[in-house]
Design an enzyme around this catalytic site. Structure first.
Site, PDB file in Angstrom:
ATOM      1  N   GLU A 169      21.146  23.742   4.279  1.00 34.09           N
ATOM      2  CA  GLU A 169      21.718  25.059   4.581  1.00 34.09           C
ATOM      3  C   GLU A 169      23.137  25.010   5.154  1.00 34.09           C
ATOM      4  O   GLU A 169      23.984  25.823   4.767  1.00 34.09           O
ATOM      5  CB  GLU A 169      20.788  25.829   5.536  1.00 34.09           C
ATOM      6  N   GLU A 205      10.924  24.100   3.775  1.00 29.62           N
ATOM      7  CA  GLU A 205      10.261  24.838   4.848  1.00 29.62           C
ATOM      8  C   GLU A 205       8.892  25.339   4.399  1.00 29.62           C
ATOM      9  O   GLU A 205       7.938  25.351   5.182  1.00 29.62           O
ATOM     10  CB  GLU A 205      11.152  25.985   5.293  1.00 29.62           C
TER      11      GLU A 205
END
Length: 258
Positions: A129, A109
């Protein structure tokens, strides 16, 4: 903080995540250290480009430090969000990610929030995740679909699949793919090319491209661009006149940044 280093050479600031023993994973305190580092870069008129990288050869950043999370260490994210960058929407100066290894979860990210990604051939990317019961909340789910399209982004997000640097390049996520030993030289080359341009013109180009994404159509974007702050500043700058004069006089321009 020792967990990051900030190096200023000429007009380039390099921010290095400095926890190679932990794959440069980000602790709660590091978010605020990164916020301060990016604040310093944004506020310094002499600094034109920021390079973000990771220490060592194994990882750019493996995301959040799960051991710290498991131990109950927590702090609210700083004003500019995860890593002090993912919600920094007012930064018109270019940011380059030099991805030297793993870029997973929040590390991916962070790279996605940069304007340019230069990656070593040994790098890899992913949003794992869900495998640890969480969701990529650092902008990855939003940026990924805007950068490679919904279907490809959905595939990566739902499968938690890690992709190679070559695959990331094929998808358009990576601007240049180089041998590991050539990463630093490639970053220097990109910085040198950017620094040839007038500072305000570079900032106007970045800001115009990003702000135009919020416009409903191409026609609306063309009409709105004159209202974008960096575009307006460049349009009346001394450097705009200098560029034309230097071209006519067949000499290199001397940029003043105003």
């Amino acid at each position: 903080m020792d967990s990051i280093t900030v190096d200023r050479r000429g007009q380039v600031t390099t921010i290095t995540l400095n926890r190679p023993q932990a794959m440069n994973s980000i602790t709660p305190d590091m978010h605020h250290a990164l916020q301060a580092a990016f604040d310093g870069f944004a506020a310094d008129p002499e600094q034109r480009i920021c390079v973000v990288t990771g220490a060592g050869e194994k990882a750019f950043c493996a995301g959040s430090d799960l051991k710290a999370m498991a131990a109950g260490e927590a702090r609210p994210y700083p004003d500019s969000g995860y890593a002090g960058l993912i919600a920094r929407f007012d930064l018109a100066k270019p940011v380059i990610a030099a991805v030297n290894g793993l870029a997973l979860g929040g590390g991916f990210e962070l790279a996605l929030a940069c304007d340019i990604i230069i990656a070593a051939e040994t790098a890899s990317f992913g949003l794992p995740e869900p495998l640890v019961g969480t969701v990529a909340l650092g902008g990855g789910l939003h940026r990924l679909q805007r950068q490679i399209g919904l279907k490809q982004a959905m595939g990566l997000a739902l499968s938690s699949r890690r992709i190679s640097a070559a695959e990331a390049y094929r998808l358009g996520l990576v601007n240049e793919l180089v041998a590991p030993g050539e990463l630093a030289a490639a970053v220097e080359r990109w910085c040198a090319d950017i620094l040839k341009g007038a500072p305000l013109a570079i900032e106007a180009s970045k800001q115009t491209m990003l702000k135009s994404l919020d416009e409903p159509s191409l026609a609306a974007a063309l009409q709105a661009q004159a209202r974008y702050p960096a575009f307006a500043a460049q349009a009346t700058s001394e450097d705009k006149l200098e560029g034309a004069k230097a071209f006519a006089e067949k000499r290199p321009p001397v940029w003043k940044g105003h």
